[in-house]
Write an enzyme that holds these catalytic residues in place. Sequence first.
Site, short mmCIF file in Angstrom:
data_model
loop_
_atom_site.label_atom_id
_atom_site.label_comp_id
_atom_site.label_asym_id
_atom_site.label_seq_id
_atom_site.Cartn_x
_atom_site.Cartn_y
_atom_site.Cartn_z
N CYS A 110 0.88 -1.17 0.00
CA CYS A 110 0.00 0.00 0.00
C CYS A 110 0.92 1.22 0.00
CB CYS A 110 -0.90 0.00 1.24
SG CYS A 110 -1.67 1.61 1.49
N GLU A 145 7.09 -0.49 -12.12
CA GLU A 145 5.74 -0.46 -12.67
C GLU A 145 4.67 -0.11 -11.64
OE1 GLU A 145 5.04 -3.99 -15.00
OE2 GLU A 145 6.12 -3.15 -16.69
N CYS A 153 -7.71 0.02 2.11
CA CYS A 153 -7.37 -0.15 3.53
C CYS A 153 -7.82 1.08 4.33
CB CYS A 153 -5.88 -0.42 3.69
SG CYS A 153 -4.84 1.05 3.49
N CYS A 156 -5.90 4.30 3.57
CA CYS A 156 -6.32 4.95 2.32
C CYS A 156 -7.69 5.60 2.49
CB CYS A 156 -6.33 3.95 1.17
SG CYS A 156 -4.66 3.49 0.67
N GLU A 301 12.48 -1.78 -20.03
CA GLU A 301 12.29 -3.20 -20.37
C GLU A 301 11.83 -3.26 -21.81
OE1 GLU A 301 9.66 -5.20 -17.66
OE2 GLU A 301 10.58 -4.26 -15.92
N TRP A 311 1.60 -14.76 -16.80
CA TRP A 311 0.60 -13.73 -17.11
C TRP A 311 -0.34 -14.17 -18.23
CZ3 TRP A 311 1.40 -11.04 -13.02
CH2 TRP A 311 2.69 -10.78 -12.57
C1 GLA Z 1 6.96 -6.18 -16.39
C2 GLA Z 1 7.76 -6.16 -15.13
C3 GLA Z 1 8.87 -7.16 -15.12
C4 GLA Z 1 8.45 -8.44 -15.74
C5 GLA Z 1 7.98 -8.17 -17.12
C6 GLA Z 1 7.65 -9.39 -17.91
O1 GLA Z 1 7.29 -5.26 -17.34
O2 GLA Z 1 8.27 -4.92 -14.79
O3 GLA Z 1 9.26 -7.38 -13.80
O4 GLA Z 1 7.44 -8.99 -14.97
O5 GLA Z 1 6.84 -7.38 -17.03
O6 GLA Z 1 6.56 -10.04 -17.43
#
Ligand code: GLA
Length: 651
Positions: A110, A145, A153, A156, A301, A311
């Site tokens: 959080c 990210e 919670c 919040c 990335e 995912w």
């Molecule tokens: C995101 C995350 C990474 C990884 C990639 C790929 O961009 O920041 O840690 O998990 O996805 O799944």
Amino acid sequence: MEKIKIGVDYYPERWGEAMWESDAVRMKEAGIKVIRMAEFAWCKVEPEEGRFELDWLVRAVNLFGSYGIQTILCTPTNCAPLWLYEKYPETLQVQRDGKRTYPGVRSHRCYNSPIYRLFVERIIRKMSRVFAGNPYVAAWQIDNEVDAAFCCCDVCAEKFRGWLKEKYGTLDEINRVFGNEVWSGSYSSWTQIQPPLGDRPLVQYNPAYLLDFQRFASDGVVEYVRFQANLLRETFPDLPITTNTWYCDYMPDFYDLFEELDICSYDNYPSFEISEEGYSSHAFHLDMMRGVKRRNFWIMEQLGGAIGGCWMPMGKTPRPGVLKGMALQAIAHGADQVLHFRWRSSTTGAEMYWHGILDQNNIPGRKYRELQDLCRTIEKQKGLEETTILSKVAILCSFDSEYAWKLQTQAEGFYYLEQLQALHAAFTGYGLNVDIIHEEAPLDEYEIVAAPAVYVRNRKTARQLHKFAEKGGMVILTARSGVKDENNNCIMEAMPAGYREMTGCQVEEYDGIGHETNTVIMDGIAYPVTQWCEILQVDRAETIAVYGGEFYAGAPAVTRNRYGAGSVYYIGTVGKPSFYEALAKKMLEEKKMRFTTELPARVEMTVRENDEKQFVFLFNNDKKEKRFVLEGTTIELQPFEMKIQEKIKTK
Ligand code: GLA
């Protein structure tokens, strides 16, 4: 200015010290200049509360540094160690069902938790002390990210009440603004103000309340990131600080998020399965990232192998040319560093099937050689680092509109960002650079400004667009403009409220047709339209296109109005690419702008430049070869190939 760098994301904590040196050797041989480390390493740097072990990370940074590879260090705060959650469960987010997030995956924190902030501060201070003055640390990435998910919670909830109090002062004012008498929802005490807990879909909550809760959630993330940036700046005042953002369900407002950071950075996983229909070039996302700070950005990335794993099911391996081509596409749109995710696919953990440059077998193969080739290409391209993208066309973006739209379903398949993408695809198809910028950004340098679906009113945006048109600029507005006020309530006026004078037309009635189709007739050609049809009543404007079907066949669908020294288009419906291409061509001809019609579909052209030089990037964003003539020269592009032409500017 620093050279453009290619890099990889690296997890020294995962591989153990014995492998580091051979990895460094291979990276150096590939031409890697930068790596990112430690965003998930908290349990290794603070294995027990108050016991810090940072020597291994220092050794890793120094070892790679000795091979000429700089490190972007991360604050490891995306995942706290399990001991922290066990001892302080109140640091875990609470979901809408009232339950704390399960701590065994990731991103459970959080952002507003005071206890979490204490631990964050402590780990950042420790890392700062240990890495102060280290010549191999090139920059910092905050967390990983961050998103503006709804934490429900108690902390919040209380903070949200404070946020509302600061904005509106009294409960009476909140009740008035939210229109709380609907469904008998007036607050008679502050404690009745809660986060959106419960099992009802969000769309059933009051839209004014929801937009404020989403803004509050975004503000919380922004504040959390700023809190970390301020701590880092105490020790590293000269190092760039960023956070890696992404497109997700709960995006923080990118413009707020990066306001106090030095550089915008983004995680870029472009699809190489480009559909026959649709507007799916990742160029849109890249241009949007460049527009966040209105300058070049980094990729933290970048696609490094087949995606999937925990995912989604595993996808195809990137075809030959994809890794290199997509990295160059990012550079063509303003990226100055591109780090690939990741050096090696993991042999353990849920994400083992999200592939890296090396597979789990640790044998350098096709992807490694392509990375090496990319590094060589960049190495040869002298002077690119001093260039940026200049555009004459801008598209305005509003997070208020994105949020309000997402929180309240419009017609089936009708999305805010896709309205921006449609126009982006049309103008870039004619070889133009296009900026995507905040709706309040200055407009002086542009000739054409599109403000698609200005759904939530912003008076500054409206003022600027009026001035821009008065002075001779061309403005493009599209369906669902001038619908909501700042509080996400409907405006009791004809739409587009705030823009009728400039459009010279108004919406008489609208029809959310969702996935059904209608047509519009423009210059004798019928174009399919879908999702949304506004029946326009023309006051002063000229009609550019009329509907072909339904009870409003023959009614205006697209208009153009002279306003001041400029002109204003209003597109009252949603078309397919061919419709926007035809419109964009009409607009470019009217503005007498230079453009090309020689680019085949899915060949993208961008220009990076400075006062002396231009670098023209020609990218084949397709799995089929392309052969075409551009300004008298035959160009051949293999699938996903990028050609870069250098031109000296004539004064
Ligand atoms: C995101 C995350 C990474 C990884 C990639 C790929 O961009 O920041 O840690 O998990 O996805 O799944």
